[in-house]
Enzyme design. Structure first.
Site, PDB file in Angstrom:
ATOM      1  N   HIS A 219      47.848 -51.713 -63.749  1.00 55.70           N
ATOM      2  CA  HIS A 219      47.317 -50.456 -64.184  1.00 55.70           C
ATOM      3  C   HIS A 219      46.782 -49.507 -63.157  1.00 55.70           C
ATOM      4  CE1 HIS A 219      43.175 -52.195 -63.416  1.00 55.70           C
ATOM      5  NE2 HIS A 219      42.843 -50.862 -63.614  1.00 55.70           N
TER       6      HIS A 219
HETATM    7  C1  UD1 Z   1      39.813 -46.774 -65.554  1.00 57.56           C
HETATM    8  C2  UD1 Z   1      38.871 -47.052 -64.373  1.00 57.56           C
HETATM    9  C3  UD1 Z   1      39.271 -48.243 -63.503  1.00 57.56           C
HETATM   10  C4  UD1 Z   1      39.360 -49.427 -64.586  1.00 57.56           C
HETATM   11  C5  UD1 Z   1      40.115 -49.226 -65.709  1.00 57.56           C
HETATM   12  C6  UD1 Z   1      40.143 -50.359 -66.465  1.00 57.56           C
HETATM   13  C7  UD1 Z   1      38.169 -44.854 -63.474  1.00 57.56           C
HETATM   14  C8  UD1 Z   1      38.505 -43.651 -62.450  1.00 57.56           C
HETATM   15  N1  UD1 Z   1      38.882 -45.812 -63.430  1.00 57.56           N
HETATM   16  O1  UD1 Z   1      41.038 -46.686 -65.337  1.00 57.56           O
HETATM   17  O2  UD1 Z   1      38.622 -48.538 -62.359  1.00 57.56           O
HETATM   18  O3  UD1 Z   1      39.728 -50.515 -63.756  1.00 57.56           O
HETATM   19  O4  UD1 Z   1      39.416 -47.909 -66.509  1.00 57.56           O
HETATM   20  O5  UD1 Z   1      41.083 -50.529 -67.772  1.00 57.56           O
HETATM   21  O6  UD1 Z   1      37.480 -44.681 -64.223  1.00 57.56           O
HETATM   22  N2  UD1 Z   1      44.587 -44.330 -71.989  1.00 57.56           N
HETATM   23  C9  UD1 Z   1      45.102 -44.503 -73.314  1.00 57.56           C
HETATM   24  N3  UD1 Z   1      43.941 -45.188 -74.399  1.00 57.56           N
HETATM   25  C10 UD1 Z   1      42.920 -45.554 -73.926  1.00 57.56           C
HETATM   26  C11 UD1 Z   1      42.511 -45.261 -72.396  1.00 57.56           C
HETATM   27  C12 UD1 Z   1      43.217 -44.805 -71.604  1.00 57.56           C
HETATM   28  O7  UD1 Z   1      46.146 -44.145 -73.735  1.00 57.56           O
HETATM   29  O8  UD1 Z   1      42.039 -46.098 -74.679  1.00 57.56           O
HETATM   30  C13 UD1 Z   1      45.481 -43.673 -71.174  1.00 57.56           C
HETATM   31  C14 UD1 Z   1      45.462 -42.200 -70.942  1.00 57.56           C
HETATM   32  O9  UD1 Z   1      46.764 -41.794 -70.678  1.00 57.56           O
HETATM   33  C15 UD1 Z   1      44.695 -42.177 -69.781  1.00 57.56           C
HETATM   34  C16 UD1 Z   1      45.218 -43.210 -68.959  1.00 57.56           C
HETATM   35  O10 UD1 Z   1      45.330 -44.400 -69.843  1.00 57.56           O
HETATM   36  O11 UD1 Z   1      45.014 -40.676 -69.329  1.00 57.56           O
HETATM   37  C17 UD1 Z   1      44.269 -43.432 -68.052  1.00 57.56           C
HETATM   38  O12 UD1 Z   1      42.839 -43.979 -68.581  1.00 57.56           O
HETATM   39  P1  UD1 Z   1      41.529 -43.523 -67.668  1.00 57.56           P
HETATM   40  O13 UD1 Z   1      40.198 -43.959 -68.414  1.00 57.56           O
HETATM   41  O14 UD1 Z   1      41.335 -42.257 -66.982  1.00 57.56           O
HETATM   42  O15 UD1 Z   1      41.654 -44.554 -66.398  1.00 57.56           O
HETATM   43  P2  UD1 Z   1      42.111 -46.136 -66.349  1.00 57.56           P
HETATM   44  O16 UD1 Z   1      43.403 -46.002 -65.695  1.00 57.56           O
HETATM   45  O17 UD1 Z   1      41.939 -46.842 -67.576  1.00 57.56           O
END
Ligand code: UD1
Length: 379
Positions: A219
């Site tokens: 991820h």
């Molecule tokens: C975040 C943390 C990371 C952690 C991870 C666990 C930061 C910088 N990173 O990364 O350290 O290991 O969480 O999972 O805070 N999305 C969805 N649904 C959700 C959440 C996210 O579709 O419920 C998608 C969206 O397109 C979003 C992308 O995932 O833009 C990334 O989500 P984001 O929370 O920005 O960072 P993670 O990659 O999840």
């Protein structure tokens, strides 16, 4: 009685908070009152709500519903929302977990308002400043008054950064305190392992047999967002699937990875991956499901920090698809191999770990970290 605000937002933080929340509702119910703030960084039901349900965490008292966005924009919305809450009620301290944007926002909002910050999982360093998490950790540690380091290496990192002889004073006159009382994730894994085995039917649902599959999670943005790295990783998975047909490969897909696979993966590798009969992609796993998947796997291939550790707790070897790890104890014990996004290294490390006998020294505490942490805050 002290009043604490717990700030969570991303999947791993909800899991970590469960251990402390459980201890507050148990042994510390007469001395600590907890309010929970969810930033809304993770919002899909299988990235958030499912963990509240399974781990028995109280419903958040506040939800900022910030959702996804650019890092600056997302963090700014959180800082403003947390500030509002901290101004509307008195709290004796804020508990923050790990290294996500929600952690950073909590540290900035509380720090500026002189509310003591207790950082759980302090002191971890990858020394890779291109990681958003590394920036978040460093800023959060600097703004924290009590730094709960989960390993001796984390304590040592903080020592080298001058936390032990810093002259910095917080508003209440205190200086930094740094302490290793164990890892709250270990508390949870031990507490829930038996319950998960009883409640989860993930193995039956996907026709998986103990010791006969490899668990894979991907991820991290530097893997999912970079077509070359993503392709190199998936080429490795295809090779593992072909060279070791006696194993299935199980991939619970993070929403980020699911969205980016069709865009960033080389089309030929995408097709080869899709045609491997022993590769199974599933939706993000619940906590009980991931515990059962980890506990019964032959080997784990991951770029997650939490999954590396949980593999170790359950005495499973782990291929780490990152250029480095904060959990150096796992590599030192020869239970983890850093393979980065290198196809050859991933395949060779998987084969190597499957053939070796490994010891798993206890380096993550006594599975009572949450209680020790609360006792420390109170004292
Ligand atoms: C975040 C943390 C990371 C952690 C991870 C666990 C930061 C910088 N990173 O990364 O350290 O290991 O969480 O999972 O805070 N999305 C969805 N649904 C959700 C959440 C996210 O579709 O419920 C998608 C969206 O397109 C979003 C992308 O995932 O833009 C990334 O989500 P984001 O929370 O920005 O960072 P993670 O990659 O999840």
């Amino acid at each position: 009685m002290i009043r604490i605000l717990t700030i969570i937002g991303a999947r791993p933080q909800i899991i970590k908070a469960a251990a402390v929340s459980r201890a507050i509702r148990g042994r510390f119910s007469g001395s600590v009152e907890e309010r929970i703030l969810h930033t809304g960084q993770h919002y899909d039901a299988n990235m958030s709500q499912v963990f509240f349900d399974e781990l028995g965490i109280p419903h958040p008292d506040y939800n900022l519903n910030v959702g996804s966005g650019r890092h600056g924009e997302q963090t700014a919305k959180m800082v403003a929302g947390i500030e509002d809450v901290l101004l509307s009620e008195h709290f004796d301290g804020v508990i923050l977990y790990g290294d996500t944007n929600s952690t950073l926002a909590g540290a900035v909002a509380a720090g500026k308002l002189h509310v003591p910050v207790y950082h759980i999982e302090a002191g971890l360093r990858s020394f890779n400043m291109s990681m958003p998490e590394e920036m978040n950790r460093i800023v959060c540690d600097r703004l924290s008054t009590i730094l709960f380091a989960p390993t001796d290496t984390a304590v040592e990192n903080l020592r080298r950064e001058g936390f032990f002889d810093s002259r910095a004073r917080f508003a209440d006159g205190r200086t930094y305190s740094v302490v290793n009382l164990g890892d709250v994730m270990y508390d949870n894994s031990m507490y829930f392992a038996g319950i998960a085995e009883k409640k989860s039917d993930i193995l039956q649902r996907h026709d998986l047999h103990p010791g006969k599959y490899v668990l894979v999670t991907i991820h991290r943005d530097n893997n999912t967002d970079n077509p070359e790295r993503l392709t190199s990783i998936f080429r490795a998975l295809v090779e593992v699937a072909r060279e070791m047909p006696q194993y299935k490969l199980v991939l619970p897909l993070h929403p980020r990875t699911a969205k980016l696979l069709p865009l960033n993966l080389n089309p030929r590798v995408y097709e080869e991956f899709g045609s491997c009969r022993n590769i199974v992609c599933i939706p993000p796993a619940s906590f009980f499901d991931i515990i059962v998947l980890e506990k019964n796997s032959a080997v784990v291939i991951t770029d997650s920090g939490g999954v590396q550790k949980e593999a170790y707790f359950f005495e499973k070897p782990c291929v780490i698809m990152r250029p480095e790890t904060e959990w150096v104890e796992i590599v030192r014990a020869n239970a983890g191999v850093i393979a980065d996004a290198d196809t050859r290294k991933i395949v060779d490390a998987t084969a190597d770990l499957l053939s070796r006998k490994i010891d798993y020294p206890k380096v993550f505490g006594d599975a009572k970290a949450a209680e020790h942490i609360l006792q420390y805050i109170l004292s």
